[in-house]
Motif scaffolding. Structure first.
Motif, PDB file in Angstrom:
ATOM      1  N   ILE A 240       0.868  -1.174   0.000  1.00 43.80           N
ATOM      2  CA  ILE A 240       0.000   0.000   0.000  1.00 43.80           C
ATOM      3  C   ILE A 240       0.903   1.221   0.000  1.00 43.80           C
ATOM      4  N   ILE A 241       0.776   2.043  -1.041  1.00 41.23           N
ATOM      5  CA  ILE A 241       1.580   3.251  -1.200  1.00 41.23           C
ATOM      6  C   ILE A 241       0.718   4.463  -0.857  1.00 41.23           C
ATOM      7  N   ILE A 242       1.242   5.321   0.016  1.00 41.55           N
ATOM      8  CA  ILE A 242       0.536   6.521   0.460  1.00 41.55           C
ATOM      9  C   ILE A 242       1.385   7.725   0.078  1.00 41.55           C
ATOM     10  N   THR A 243       0.778   8.739  -0.509  1.00 42.22           N
ATOM     11  CA  THR A 243       1.481   9.982  -0.805  1.00 42.22           C
ATOM     12  C   THR A 243       1.117  11.001   0.266  1.00 42.22           C
ATOM     13  N   ILE A 244       2.141  11.509   0.958  1.00 39.82           N
ATOM     14  CA  ILE A 244       1.956  12.482   2.033  1.00 39.82           C
ATOM     15  C   ILE A 244       2.429  13.841   1.530  1.00 39.82           C
ATOM     16  N   THR A 245       1.605  14.864   1.746  1.00 47.36           N
ATOM     17  CA  THR A 245       1.978  16.231   1.388  1.00 47.36           C
ATOM     18  C   THR A 245       2.509  16.928   2.619  1.00 47.36           C
ATOM     19  N   GLY A 246       3.748  17.413   2.521  1.00 42.31           N
ATOM     20  CA  GLY A 246       4.393  18.096   3.635  1.00 42.31           C
ATOM     21  C   GLY A 246       3.885  19.510   3.808  1.00 42.31           C
ATOM     22  N   PRO A 247       4.302  20.163   4.898  1.00 39.33           N
ATOM     23  CA  PRO A 247       3.856  21.531   5.172  1.00 39.33           C
ATOM     24  C   PRO A 247       4.259  22.525   4.082  1.00 39.33           C
ATOM     25  N   ASP A 248       5.337  22.203   3.343  1.00 32.68           N
ATOM     26  CA  ASP A 248       5.788  23.094   2.273  1.00 32.68           C
ATOM     27  C   ASP A 248       5.132  22.776   0.927  1.00 32.68           C
ATOM     28  N   GLY A 249       4.211  21.799   0.930  1.00 31.17           N
ATOM     29  CA  GLY A 249       3.502  21.438  -0.293  1.00 31.17           C
ATOM     30  C   GLY A 249       4.183  20.338  -1.090  1.00 31.17           C
ATOM     31  N   SER A 250       5.375  19.905  -0.677  1.00 32.51           N
ATOM     32  CA  SER A 250       6.059  18.835  -1.401  1.00 32.51           C
ATOM     33  C   SER A 250       5.413  17.490  -1.062  1.00 32.51           C
ATOM     34  N   GLU A 251       5.446  16.580  -2.022  1.00 34.16           N
ATOM     35  CA  GLU A 251       4.845  15.262  -1.833  1.00 34.16           C
ATOM     36  C   GLU A 251       5.932  14.204  -1.727  1.00 34.16           C
ATOM     37  N   LYS A 252       5.695  13.204  -0.889  1.00 31.16           N
ATOM     38  CA  LYS A 252       6.633  12.103  -0.710  1.00 31.16           C
ATOM     39  C   LYS A 252       5.832  10.820  -0.572  1.00 31.16           C
TER      40      LYS A 252
ATOM     41  N   GLN B 126       3.135   1.403   3.378  1.00 31.58           N
ATOM     42  CA  GLN B 126       2.584   1.003   4.674  1.00 31.58           C
ATOM     43  C   GLN B 126       3.303  -0.261   5.118  1.00 31.58           C
ATOM     44  N   ASP B 127       4.048  -0.158   6.220  1.00 31.20           N
ATOM     45  CA  ASP B 127       4.834  -1.280   6.730  1.00 31.20           C
ATOM     46  C   ASP B 127       3.978  -2.225   7.553  1.00 31.20           C
ATOM     47  N   THR B 128       3.253  -1.673   8.493  1.00 28.24           N
ATOM     48  CA  THR B 128       2.406  -2.494   9.362  1.00 28.24           C
ATOM     49  C   THR B 128       1.269  -1.636   9.899  1.00 28.24           C
ATOM     50  N   VAL B 129       0.238  -2.292  10.402  1.00 28.09           N
ATOM     51  CA  VAL B 129      -0.886  -1.601  11.033  1.00 28.09           C
ATOM     52  C   VAL B 129      -0.961  -2.078  12.474  1.00 28.09           C
ATOM     53  N   ILE B 130      -1.032  -1.116  13.397  1.00 29.36           N
ATOM     54  CA  ILE B 130      -1.067  -1.425  14.823  1.00 29.36           C
ATOM     55  C   ILE B 130      -2.420  -0.990  15.387  1.00 29.36           C
ATOM     56  N   PRO B 131      -3.188  -1.933  15.944  1.00 26.50           N
ATOM     57  CA  PRO B 131      -4.442  -1.541  16.587  1.00 26.50           C
ATOM     58  C   PRO B 131      -4.160  -0.954  17.969  1.00 26.50           C
ATOM     59  N   PHE B 132      -4.871   0.111  18.310  1.00 23.14           N
ATOM     60  CA  PHE B 132      -4.735   0.724  19.634  1.00 23.14           C
ATOM     61  C   PHE B 132      -5.999   1.507  19.950  1.00 23.14           C
ATOM     62  N   ALA B 133      -6.565   1.287  21.102  1.00 26.34           N
ATOM     63  CA  ALA B 133      -7.738   2.015  21.606  1.00 26.34           C
ATOM     64  C   ALA B 133      -8.891   2.021  20.596  1.00 26.34           C
ATOM     65  N   GLY B 134      -9.109   0.888  19.942  1.00 25.18           N
ATOM     66  CA  GLY B 134     -10.214   0.771  19.004  1.00 25.18           C
ATOM     67  C   GLY B 134      -9.976   1.439  17.653  1.00 25.18           C
ATOM     68  N   LYS B 135      -8.752   1.902  17.433  1.00 28.49           N
ATOM     69  CA  LYS B 135      -8.401   2.553  16.165  1.00 28.49           C
ATOM     70  C   LYS B 135      -7.233   1.811  15.553  1.00 28.49           C
ATOM     71  N   GLU B 136      -6.954   2.108  14.275  1.00 29.46           N
ATOM     72  CA  GLU B 136      -5.806   1.517  13.600  1.00 29.46           C
ATOM     73  C   GLU B 136      -4.802   2.615  13.272  1.00 29.46           C
ATOM     74  N   PHE B 137      -3.518   2.258  13.405  1.00 34.62           N
ATOM     75  CA  PHE B 137      -2.436   3.191  13.127  1.00 34.62           C
ATOM     76  C   PHE B 137      -1.464   2.544  12.156  1.00 34.62           C
ATOM     77  N   ALA B 138      -1.104   3.270  11.111  1.00 37.24           N
ATOM     78  CA  ALA B 138      -0.198   2.751  10.102  1.00 37.24           C
ATOM     79  C   ALA B 138       1.217   3.255  10.362  1.00 37.24           C
ATOM     80  N   VAL B 139       2.172   2.337  10.244  1.00 40.57           N
ATOM     81  CA  VAL B 139       3.583   2.713  10.254  1.00 40.57           C
ATOM     82  C   VAL B 139       3.965   2.857   8.789  1.00 40.57           C
TER      83      VAL B 139
END
Length: 87
Positions: free
Chosen positions: A9-21, A25-38
């Motif tokens: 799973i490839i995610i494109t993140i836009t930084g505060p300066d508008g640049s994209e990287k 997705q390495d792994t998903v960690i469940p916590f407090a009823g939510k999911e968190f992606a590394v």
């Protein structure tokens, strides 16, 4: 019988300066009823040997059920980072 490997799973993140990287997705960690992606950065050039960036993102769902990656709260970040470090 061989295991079927899922497509990354490839995610494109836009930084505060508008640049994209791009991140994978390495792994998903469940916590407090939510999911968190590394998410681990993908080098822009294959021959680059830079240290990858690793970020945590909470996976929320939009009205269509599609994943939306958002920054976790400070408390969520600290708890999930501790879980990831212990893995």
């Amino acid at each position: 019988m061989t295991e079927k490997k899922e497509d990354p799973i490839i995610i494109t993140i836009t930084g505060p300066d508008g640049s994209e990287k791009d991140y994978v997705q390495d792994t998903v960690i469940p916590f407090a009823g939510k999911e968190f992606a590394v998410l681990v950065s993908i080098p822009e050039k294959a021959e680059e040997e830079e240290e990858p960036d690793i970020i945590l993102a909470r996976i929320d769902r939009d009205e269509d059920g599609e994943p939306v990656y958002v920054p976790p709260t400070d408390e969520e970040y600290d708890a999930v980072a501790d879980i990831y470090d212990a893995m």
